[in-house]
Each structure stands twice: as structure tokens, then as C-alpha cells.
Design a protein around this motif. Sequence first.
Motif, PDB file in Angstrom:
ATOM      1  N   LYS A 194      11.152   4.148   6.622  1.00 12.27           N
ATOM      2  CA  LYS A 194       9.286   3.545   6.816  1.00 12.27           C
ATOM      3  C   LYS A 194       8.526   4.508   6.145  1.00 12.27           C
ATOM      4  O   LYS A 194       8.025   5.213   6.812  1.00 12.27           O
ATOM      5  CB  LYS A 194       8.582   4.152   8.161  1.00 12.27           C
ATOM      6  N   PRO A 195       8.948   3.852   4.443  1.00 11.59           N
ATOM      7  CA  PRO A 195       8.229   4.417   3.761  1.00 11.59           C
ATOM      8  C   PRO A 195       6.831   4.439   3.628  1.00 11.59           C
ATOM      9  O   PRO A 195       5.868   5.495   2.966  1.00 11.59           O
ATOM     10  CB  PRO A 195       8.524   4.541   2.249  1.00 11.59           C
ATOM     11  N   SER A 196       6.087   3.660   3.977  1.00 10.21           N
ATOM     12  CA  SER A 196       5.083   3.562   3.965  1.00 10.21           C
ATOM     13  C   SER A 196       3.635   3.652   4.371  1.00 10.21           C
ATOM     14  O   SER A 196       2.384   5.241   5.307  1.00 10.21           O
ATOM     15  CB  SER A 196       4.417   2.207   4.402  1.00 10.21           C
ATOM     16  N   GLN A 197       4.536   4.450   6.052  1.00  5.59           N
ATOM     17  CA  GLN A 197       3.748   5.864   7.420  1.00  5.59           C
ATOM     18  C   GLN A 197       4.622   6.936   6.518  1.00  5.59           C
ATOM     19  O   GLN A 197       3.572   8.167   6.908  1.00  5.59           O
ATOM     20  CB  GLN A 197       4.150   4.844   8.677  1.00  5.59           C
ATOM     21  N   TYR A 198       5.032   7.320   6.314  1.00  6.96           N
ATOM     22  CA  TYR A 198       6.041   8.831   6.632  1.00  6.96           C
ATOM     23  C   TYR A 198       6.083   9.398   5.045  1.00  6.96           C
ATOM     24  O   TYR A 198       6.534  11.040   4.307  1.00  6.96           O
ATOM     25  CB  TYR A 198       7.541   8.765   7.136  1.00  6.96           C
ATOM     26  N   LYS A 199       6.213   8.899   3.543  1.00  6.46           N
ATOM     27  CA  LYS A 199       6.290   9.358   2.293  1.00  6.46           C
ATOM     28  C   LYS A 199       5.626   9.879   1.823  1.00  6.46           C
ATOM     29  O   LYS A 199       5.751  11.628   1.146  1.00  6.46           O
ATOM     30  CB  LYS A 199       7.169   7.885   0.985  1.00  6.46           C
TER      31      LYS A 199
END
Length: 246
Positions: free
Chosen positions: A202-207
Motif C-alpha cells: 500500500k504505497p499511498s499509505q506507507y511508502k
Amino acid sequence: MKINSNSSTKHCAEIGKKLISLFQQYPISEDPYYTDILKKLSAITEDLIDSINRGGVHNDRKEKDAIRDADVRAVFYEVMARCNRRASEDQKKALRIKKILDRFGIEITDYTYINESASINAMLIDLMAPELAEERASIPDLNELLANLEGSQADFNLSNIQLLEDSIDRKKTKSATVLAKNVRDLINNELSVYLQSMAMAKPSQYKEFAELLHTIIKDNNNSVADHLAAVKRKKEKLQAQIIQKE
């Protein structure tokens, strides 16, 4: 990337504080595992900072001892000054005070803290006896000097008690070294690993948070490496100087 195992307790505390701040900027309340790590890291970091502060707390016992030593010497010097004058009634009274001081000796300032306290307390009891009121009054400022000594002895006692209580508290809590390792292990083995996985899922939340964590750890490790290199250079320089002297 993992936190360098040579990171000091203060390094680990600083990383913990930075990450707690980031947690607040990137809240993900629907992720119970993430939230659990936050709670654990916050608690351990808080304990670590408290342990570091306790270990570095400045206790003023030494300064308080120096003050009471000065007050002891002032009493002795004032009495000696009166005793070394021409014979008079006041001189005779001063000699009676000196007789008490001679039983203890000015060297009580060189005693251990415990023995010095006991000697000062006993000396004050003898000097402040009601029947010596005239003798004390015959020496200028003696009553004030004795009051100063009573006060500085009381201040020392408070400082000494506080130091003992702090020592007991430190023994009851985990050492900063152990807590720093706990912070390091939690970040290296749980948080970092989890964020790397979630940054891909979940790149939008964690990246963004994962990248910031990477940067924080990298900056810390560079700082540790620079410090170790500086220590090594200093050691090599000292060894070279020793060889030259030989």
C-alpha cells in the motif's frame, strides 16, 4: 536498513523521538499492528529517555559539601582570631569555645561524608549549649557563622538523601543500555521490516513513512560511523606519539 549496533543510548533515544513524531504525522488508525508498534516504541523510548536523564542527573552534593567545609573553617578561623589577641575576659571566653573546637579539629572537613556529618552535628550541639551563650556572644559574628553551618549541613543532608533515593530508583529500573537495545530491536526487527512490506503493498499509505524511516536510520548510521572513525584516528595518533617518545 538497520540501526547500527554501535549506536549509543542517546542515538537510539533520538531515533525513537523522531519516529514518534512521524507516527503523529502519519496516523494509520485502521492498522492495529502499526498502532501496537507505536505504543510499544513510545513506551520504551519514554523509559529510555528517563533512564538517560536519571543517569545524567547532576547532584550537587559535592558543591554542598564544599559550602559546609567553608562554614566550618569560618567558625574555626573566627574563634582563633579572638584567641590570638591580648589577654582579656573576651579572650578567656573565646578560649573556652576553642577548647570545644579542638576536640573535633578543623580536619573534620577531610573526613568521609558520613563521618563529617556526624562530627559537625556533634560539634554544633556542644557549641550551641545554652550555658555558652556569653562565650558565643564574645566572638563577633560567631552566632551567625554557626547558623550558616547549621544551614549548610542541613542542605548537604537533603542533597545526600536525594542522591541515595535516585540511586535506589536507578537500580529498580532497566538500564539505559538495555532499553536502547529494546528500541533498536523493535525498529530493526519489527517496524522497519513491516514498513518495507507495506510500502510495496500500500504505497499511498506507507511508502513516504518508510522512506523517512530509511533516511533517519541512514543519517544515524553515518553519524555513528563518523564518530567511530574519529575515535580511531585519535587512538592511532596517541599510539604514534607514544612510539615517538620511546
